[in-house]
Scaffold this motif. Structure first.
Motif, PDB file in Angstrom:
ATOM      1  N   CYS A   1      25.411 -20.417  -5.380  1.00 56.33           N
ATOM      2  CA  CYS A   1      25.172 -19.220  -6.192  1.00 56.33           C
ATOM      3  C   CYS A   1      25.104 -19.610  -7.655  1.00 56.33           C
ATOM      4  O   CYS A   1      26.046 -20.180  -8.208  1.00 56.33           O
ATOM      5  CB  CYS A   1      26.294 -18.196  -5.978  1.00 56.33           C
ATOM      6  SG  CYS A   1      26.074 -16.715  -6.989  1.00 56.33           S
ATOM      7  N   ASN A   2      23.987 -19.292  -8.311  1.00 56.86           N
ATOM      8  CA  ASN A   2      23.836 -19.619  -9.723  1.00 56.86           C
ATOM      9  C   ASN A   2      24.065 -18.405 -10.612  1.00 56.86           C
ATOM     10  O   ASN A   2      23.845 -18.464 -11.820  1.00 56.86           O
ATOM     11  CB  ASN A   2      22.445 -20.209  -9.986  1.00 56.86           C
ATOM     12  CG  ASN A   2      21.338 -19.187  -9.872  1.00 56.86           C
ATOM     13  OD1 ASN A   2      21.511 -18.135  -9.261  1.00 56.86           O
ATOM     14  ND2 ASN A   2      20.197 -19.478 -10.461  1.00 56.86           N
ATOM     15  N   ASN A   3      24.475 -17.291 -10.025  1.00 59.76           N
ATOM     16  CA  ASN A   3      24.858 -16.086 -10.766  1.00 59.76           C
ATOM     17  C   ASN A   3      23.702 -15.351 -11.424  1.00 59.76           C
ATOM     18  O   ASN A   3      23.931 -14.474 -12.262  1.00 59.76           O
ATOM     19  CB  ASN A   3      25.922 -16.420 -11.821  1.00 59.76           C
ATOM     20  CG  ASN A   3      27.291 -16.586 -11.209  1.00 59.76           C
ATOM     21  OD1 ASN A   3      28.020 -15.628 -11.014  1.00 59.76           O
ATOM     22  ND2 ASN A   3      27.633 -17.813 -10.856  1.00 59.76           N
ATOM     23  N   ASN A   4      22.464 -15.669 -11.039  1.00 63.50           N
ATOM     24  CA  ASN A   4      21.331 -14.987 -11.673  1.00 63.50           C
ATOM     25  C   ASN A   4      21.179 -13.541 -11.207  1.00 63.50           C
ATOM     26  O   ASN A   4      20.466 -12.767 -11.806  1.00 63.50           O
ATOM     27  CB  ASN A   4      20.038 -15.767 -11.424  1.00 63.50           C
ATOM     28  CG  ASN A   4      18.930 -15.377 -12.356  1.00 63.50           C
ATOM     29  OD1 ASN A   4      17.935 -14.793 -11.931  1.00 63.50           O
ATOM     30  ND2 ASN A   4      19.078 -15.684 -13.629  1.00 63.50           N
ATOM     31  N   GLY A   5      21.847 -13.180 -10.137  1.00 65.33           N
ATOM     32  CA  GLY A   5      21.985 -11.772  -9.779  1.00 65.33           C
ATOM     33  C   GLY A   5      20.823 -11.117  -9.082  1.00 65.33           C
ATOM     34  O   GLY A   5      20.683  -9.889  -9.140  1.00 65.33           O
ATOM     35  N   ALA A   6      19.970 -11.873  -8.375  1.00 57.74           N
ATOM     36  CA  ALA A   6      18.880 -11.230  -7.629  1.00 57.74           C
ATOM     37  C   ALA A   6      19.424 -10.245  -6.599  1.00 57.74           C
ATOM     38  O   ALA A   6      18.727  -9.310  -6.202  1.00 57.74           O
ATOM     39  CB  ALA A   6      18.021 -12.294  -6.940  1.00 57.74           C
ATOM     40  N   CYS A   7      20.667 -10.442  -6.182  1.00 49.88           N
ATOM     41  CA  CYS A   7      21.289  -9.559  -5.192  1.00 49.88           C
ATOM     42  C   CYS A   7      21.632  -8.190  -5.754  1.00 49.88           C
ATOM     43  O   CYS A   7      21.997  -7.283  -5.003  1.00 49.88           O
ATOM     44  CB  CYS A   7      22.558 -10.221  -4.646  1.00 49.88           C
ATOM     45  SG  CYS A   7      23.586 -11.021  -5.892  1.00 49.88           S
ATOM     46  N   ARG A   8      21.521  -7.996  -7.067  1.00 49.26           N
ATOM     47  CA  ARG A   8      21.870  -6.711  -7.680  1.00 49.26           C
ATOM     48  C   ARG A   8      20.693  -5.734  -7.727  1.00 49.26           C
ATOM     49  O   ARG A   8      20.814  -4.648  -8.307  1.00 49.26           O
ATOM     50  CB  ARG A   8      22.391  -6.939  -9.099  1.00 49.26           C
ATOM     51  CG  ARG A   8      23.799  -7.513  -9.143  1.00 49.26           C
ATOM     52  CD  ARG A   8      24.203  -7.893 -10.561  1.00 49.26           C
ATOM     53  NE  ARG A   8      24.226  -6.769 -11.478  1.00 49.26           N
ATOM     54  CZ  ARG A   8      25.326  -6.103 -11.849  1.00 49.26           C
ATOM     55  NH1 ARG A   8      26.498  -6.460 -11.352  1.00 49.26           N
ATOM     56  NH2 ARG A   8      25.254  -5.103 -12.701  1.00 49.26           N
ATOM     57  N   LYS A   9      19.569  -6.085  -7.119  1.00 50.61           N
ATOM     58  CA  LYS A   9      18.425  -5.180  -7.149  1.00 50.61           C
ATOM     59  C   LYS A   9      18.736  -3.897  -6.390  1.00 50.61           C
ATOM     60  O   LYS A   9      19.460  -3.899  -5.400  1.00 50.61           O
ATOM     61  CB  LYS A   9      17.189  -5.860  -6.560  1.00 50.61           C
ATOM     62  CG  LYS A   9      17.320  -6.245  -5.096  1.00 50.61           C
ATOM     63  CD  LYS A   9      16.109  -7.046  -4.646  1.00 50.61           C
ATOM     64  CE  LYS A   9      16.268  -7.480  -3.194  1.00 50.61           C
ATOM     65  NZ  LYS A   9      15.175  -8.343  -2.733  1.00 50.61           N
ATOM     66  N   ALA A  10      18.182  -2.798  -6.865  1.00 51.56           N
ATOM     67  CA  ALA A  10      18.485  -1.489  -6.279  1.00 51.56           C
ATOM     68  C   ALA A  10      17.423  -1.009  -5.307  1.00 51.56           C
ATOM     69  O   ALA A  10      17.616   0.005  -4.633  1.00 51.56           O
ATOM     70  CB  ALA A  10      18.641  -0.456  -7.396  1.00 51.56           C
ATOM     71  N   ALA A  11      16.310  -1.715  -5.211  1.00 57.45           N
ATOM     72  CA  ALA A  11      15.230  -1.280  -4.319  1.00 57.45           C
ATOM     73  C   ALA A  11      14.458  -2.495  -3.843  1.00 57.45           C
ATOM     74  O   ALA A  11      14.450  -3.539  -4.487  1.00 57.45           O
ATOM     75  CB  ALA A  11      14.303  -0.309  -5.045  1.00 57.45           C
ATOM     76  N   GLY A  12      13.801  -2.337  -2.702  1.00 49.98           N
ATOM     77  CA  GLY A  12      13.011  -3.422  -2.139  1.00 49.98           C
ATOM     78  C   GLY A  12      13.870  -4.400  -1.363  1.00 49.98           C
ATOM     79  O   GLY A  12      14.955  -4.782  -1.795  1.00 49.98           O
ATOM     80  N   GLY A  13      13.397  -4.798  -0.188  1.00 48.02           N
ATOM     81  CA  GLY A  13      14.146  -5.735   0.618  1.00 48.02           C
ATOM     82  C   GLY A  13      15.424  -5.127   1.174  1.00 48.02           C
ATOM     83  O   GLY A  13      15.597  -3.912   1.225  1.00 48.02           O
TER      84      GLY A  13
END
Length: 990
Positions: free
Chosen positions: A569-581
């Motif tokens: 985990c590099n902490n860039n936060g792609a997992c924080r998206k609220a929509a899509g996927g």
């Protein structure tokens, strides 16, 4: 990781605020990192519910002598959003659009508004905010203003500074102020304004340093280093005081509202993917391609392409636009009217030819243009491009691409020479770099691969930085071109700007914030950027020996690679998206850092390195951290660095089970496959829980099964193998895996599978377990959900042994329940690494995957007839994770006249036992209400609702009062309808 304690501040915050206040180690640890390589434990964290609460938290911190750092998405790459301070996280609640002036093309927003969320709200009005940073799905406007973010299309739209009209902010002494346009002599500012003295002093600094600014500030658009003193230089057109706050990284004031300039939506676009046989040639060509006036020219190099090709979610995209094996691709984007787009696309091809490139040439001059006109493919390419950072970080070795010189910007005419010289610097220090991003602006993101746990690589990092910044000075470029200063670049301001301007920066900071209250140590008076005590992997970082229960081959470190997997985990936060996927469904409900893949990975890393106390991996706090993880496996596919939290959760659950055992709820779920056969003999008894008054409440009290849920209904007519094989003797062979859930609760699905497969001419094997036990085969998933890996491994061994004779001769193993069948491809090889498990994994297919494969091979012939006009399809999370949804749609669309509409949904929220538990049912229902249940309720009454997951169907039944069916049931009904019509025709003929 130590931090000063502030019990007085904690008590006052909890007494006076309604938002979350956290001073425990687990929560503070989750805020100790951002997307940089630094780690600083904060004093505490507050998540205010309103701007007024944020202001009150700041006032209390001031009274207690604790500094404050504002934080949005936490995606900063230079350490801007971490500090030994009180973190004020505005991303959860401070996200209102306060005012929208469509006609005036402006809006006012709170600082926590996420860029993608803002643009979704603006789209119906034909507007957007065009500073389109790659982290748009989680970057907040406040953070973007703090960084002076730029985005991929700054060639046309400029930076945040060009698009921020005004900012309301709270100064360090608590004074509120409106920072916006003023006359050069401050004539428009009221004399009694609290900002008047500050504004006069700031303009005095601007007048005093005007000559130095003109001489020393880089003349490139991508300059975000230091404070924007050029905004204070006398100008007859006036001054916008907000522009001194833009790029200030929260060191001068706390922004409460930001007024933005809006633009009309981009119309139809075209992209010319310019291929090059030489990286240098691509960099040299950029200066010529920008003359065609594109809105962006973005670079993707060969290393990035190679890494992306190993990530499942990007593979199909690359196949559609990458030709041959280019060393670099420049994505040249035009957005005019349709005719003009085509004209410029032709000009682009002509220009490439004029520059000497052609598909028929060799070496450096090989290349040409691949036109991309289809909007869906353009979006997919954009996803690859904006994921550049995460793709680079997907390297699994100990050394990782490190961000510290990646933001340098040089004039375009020097870009090729700069990249060539910097590559030589990398080689001198035994490393290499990966290049991507903004060729149109001369701002290429490059990260040399280094292992910052080693002193020699830390020394190499400093040497590379000093050489790189010296080159940038030679080219009169900027050492800080997009991602800000933070800890990484602030140290170098003196070398880049000179002592006089750095003293002027300090004067600005001191005039705003004499006590260093806001985010100290950034931009001015910064620590050394290579101070290892500030690193995430500091010199004392150590992971104690771990006994992993799964195979983590391919990663490095303790636990056979578990350490390396967690540290991906590099902490860039792609997992924080609220929509899509899919990723991350629990975060989409709670918006808490604890409940997102990044937060969980950080917690696991801190736990295994001893930063959260003894036995942290099995602790109550760790279980609380992982409680809302539904093991959807969205991160397995959608996290570009491949953080597989579902698998990591198994490790934590196993540690917990070993240390503290399991409770009754877990035991009943885990051992379901073992007692299901007995329970099916007395279904009337097992079903009393949902029939007998008070029984549901009792089960809630004793075993945490929520009384608000009905349990699956037991039946006596479960699926039983009456023969070892059915279907034509000479038919192509398949094995049908009857999972526990379909066997005992929905046997009609397995019956339907036999109907479809035999009607299509297949010989379906139903082998009995080779160990001679009467207990049916099971994938072991229920045991994994409780951390009972040894029990799951035993079940996996039975499956492998039973199916071995079939897979050895290439017979596919087909299943219906995604979570069970796909365990053969995922968990089984991790539990029992070796050739037998790998062979089974290679032959395991969902029934829709098998059908789609047979269709493509021209072997699937099935008589079908219409059964409905419309089907609403919800995909199971694991189907999405394994890229199976295309096959599901393909199989369903075999039915004549059936229009298939796919619900754009994340996890349904049921997730096995998750949706039944008293502690998680509310989150379960909230997940379903995000998109799935509203879509089902809106569906026509005569539409089919289709979902392959047992849990998904249960959630739809409970939440929308609709009966969903498995795809195979639809196909079987279609087969039955075709047979009936054929018989009718025969009867009519007679």
């Amino acid at each position: 990781m130590t931090a000063r304690l502030a019990p007085g501040l904690e008590r006052r915050l909890k007494a006076e605020l309604s938002g979350d206040v956290w001073f425990d180690r687990f929560n503070r640890g989750r805020y100790a990192t951002d997307a940089s390589f630094y780690q600083i434990m904060p004093v505490g964290v507050v998540v205010p519910r309103t701007v007024e609460e944020a202001e009150r938290a700041i006032a209390l911190a001031r009274a207690e002598g604790i500094p404050v750092t504002a934080r949005g998405g936490g995606t900063s790459q230079c350490g801007q959003t971490i500090n030994q301070s009180l973190i004020v996280d505005g991303s959860k609640h401070l996200n209102r659009i306060v005012e929208l002036d469509v006609e005036g093309r402006r809006c006012v927003v709170e600082p926590g508004v996420v860029l993608d969320d803002l643009n979704r709200a603006l789209k119906p009005h034909g507007l957007w905010f065009p500073v389109d940073v790659s982290t748009a799905s989680r970057a907040t406007i406040g953070g973007m203003a703090g960084n002076n973010s730029c985005g991929g299309r700054s060639l046309r739209y400029g930076t945040m500074r060009d698009n921020v009209l005004s900012i309301d902010a709270v100064l360090a002494d608590g004074t509120p102020g409106h920072f916006g346009p003023v006359d050069h002599n401050l004539a428009g500012l009221p004399v009694d304004s609290p900002l008047a003295p500050l504004a006069r002093d700031l303009l005095d600094i601007g007048r005093r340093e005007a000559g130095e600014v003109a001489a020393r500030f880089p003349q490139v658009q991508r300059r975000v280093g230091g404070y924007n003193l050029d905004a204070l230089v006398p100008d007859e057109r006036g001054t916008n005081l907000a522009h001194i706050l833009v790029g200030s990284e929260g060191t001068l004031a706390y922004s409460t509202r930001v007024e933005l300039k809006l633009w009309p939506l981009i119309g139809k676009k075209v992209i010319g993917a310019c291929h090059f046989g030489s990286f240098y040639a691509a960099m040299d060509a950029a200066q010529h391609l920008v003359k065609l006036k594109p809105i962006a020219v973005e670079l993707v190099d060969s290393t990035l392409l190679a890494l992306a090709s190993e990530i499942p979610m990007f593979q199909a995209t690359l196949k559609q636009f990458v030709q041959g094996r280019p060393e670099a691709i420049l994505l040249v984007e035009f957005a005019e009217d349709e005719a003009e787009n085509e004209r410029r696309l032709k000009l682009l091809a002509d220009t490439m030819g004029d520059l000497g490139f052609g598909w028929d040439r060799d070496g450096a001059r090989w290349g040409g243009v691949v036109p991309v006109r289809e909007a869906g493919l353009q979006a997919a390419i954009a996803d690859v491009r904006t994921s550049g950072l995460n793709i680079m970080m997907s390297m699994k070795q100990a050394g990782k691409p490190v961000s510290f010189v990646e933001d340098c910007a040089v004039p375009l005419e020097h870009l090729a020479d700069y990249t060539a010289r910097l590559t030589q610097v990398f080689e001198k220090h035994g490393t290499r770099g990966t290049w991507y991003a903004h060729a149109s602006e001369g701002c290429l993101h490059v990260r040399p691969v280094l292992n910052l746990r080693q002193e020699k690589d830390v020394k190499a990092m400093r040497a590379i930085a000093e050489d790189a910044f010296a080159m940038v000075r030679d080219y009169k470029g900027s050492h800080s071109g997009e991602h800000g200063d933070g800890i990484v670049r602030s140290e170098f301001h003196e070398a880049m700007f000179g002592s006089r301007l750095v003293r002027a920066f300090e004067a600005v900071k001191d005039r705003f914030d004499p006590a260093g209250f806001y985010n100290p140590g950034k931009i001015v008076r910064a620590p050394k950027f290579d101070d290892r005590s500030l690193f995430r992997y500091a010199p004392d970082y150590k992971v104690e020996p771990i006994r992993a229960v799964l195979d983590w081959t391919g990663y490095s470190g303790e636990g056979g690679g578990l350490q390396g997997a967690i540290e991906m985990c590099n902490n860039n936060g792609a997992c924080r998206k609220a929509a899509g996927g899919v990723m991350c469904p629990s975060y989409r409900v709670t918006r808490n850092e604890r409940d997102v893949t990044r937060g969980r990975a950080n917690t696991l890393r801190l736990a295994i390195s001893g930063r959260l106390g003894p036995d942290a991996l099995a602790s109550d706090e760790m279980m609380e951290t992982l409680k809302l993880c539904v093991s959807c496996k969205g991160c397995r596919r959608e996290c570009p660095t491949g953080v597989d939290m579902a698998r990591m959760k198994i490790e934590a659950l196993a540690a917990r089970a070993k240390s503290r055992g399991i409770d009754l709820h877990q035991r009943l779920v885990a051992y379901l496959p073992r007692y299901a056969g007995l329970a099916a003999r007395v279904p009337w008894l097992m079903n009393l829980r949902d029939r007998l008054p008070g029984a549901a409440k009792l089960s809630e009290k004793l075993a945490q099964f929520s009384a608000r849920r009905s349990l699956p209904r037991w039946r006596s007519d479960g699926f039983r193998e009456d023969a070892l094989a059915v279907g034509p003797v000479d038919g192509r062979e398949v094995v049908l895996f009857a999972d526990t859930f379909n066997r005992w609760f929905e046997s009609e699905n397995l019956d339907a599978a036999l109907t479809v497969l035999t009607a299509a001419g297949y010989r379906v094997h139903l082998p009995r377990p080779v160990d001679g036990r009467s207990q049916p085969l099971c994938c072991g998933r229920t045991f994994l959900s409780a951390g009972l890996v040894d029990e799951a491994r035993a079940e996996a061994a039975r499956v492998i042994d039973t199916y071995a004779p079939f897979v050895e001769r290439g017979v596919p193993v087909i299943g219906l329940e995604p979570s069970c069948l796909l365990a053969f491809r995922d968990e089984l090889p991790a539990m029992l690494p070796g050739e037998p498990a790998q062979r089974l994994a290679a032959h395991a297919l969902l029934i829709e995957e098998f059908i789609a494969r047979e269709i493509d091979a021209g072997r699937f012939q099935l008589p079908l007839a219409s059964v409905a006009d419309t089907a609403l399809l919800h995909g199971h999370c694991h189907q999405k994770s394994f890229g199976a949804m295309g096959a599901v749609e393909k199989a369903l669309r075999l039915v004549p006249g059936l229009a298939v509409e796919v619900v754009e949904s994340s996890c349904c929220g049921m997730a096995g036992a998750f949706g039944y538990h008293t502690e998680t049912i509310d989150t379960s229902l909230a997940m379903a209400e995000l998109s799935l249940l509203p879509a089902v309720r809106k569906a026509p009454a005569d539409a089919l609702v289709v979902a392959d997951g047992t849990s998904c169907r249960h959630q739809i039944h409970d939440g929308a009062a609709r009966e969903a069916v498995h795809v195979v049931r639809v196909l079987a009904a279609s087969v039955t309808a075709a047979r009936a019509r054929r018989e009718q025709r025969l009867e009519a003929a007679e």
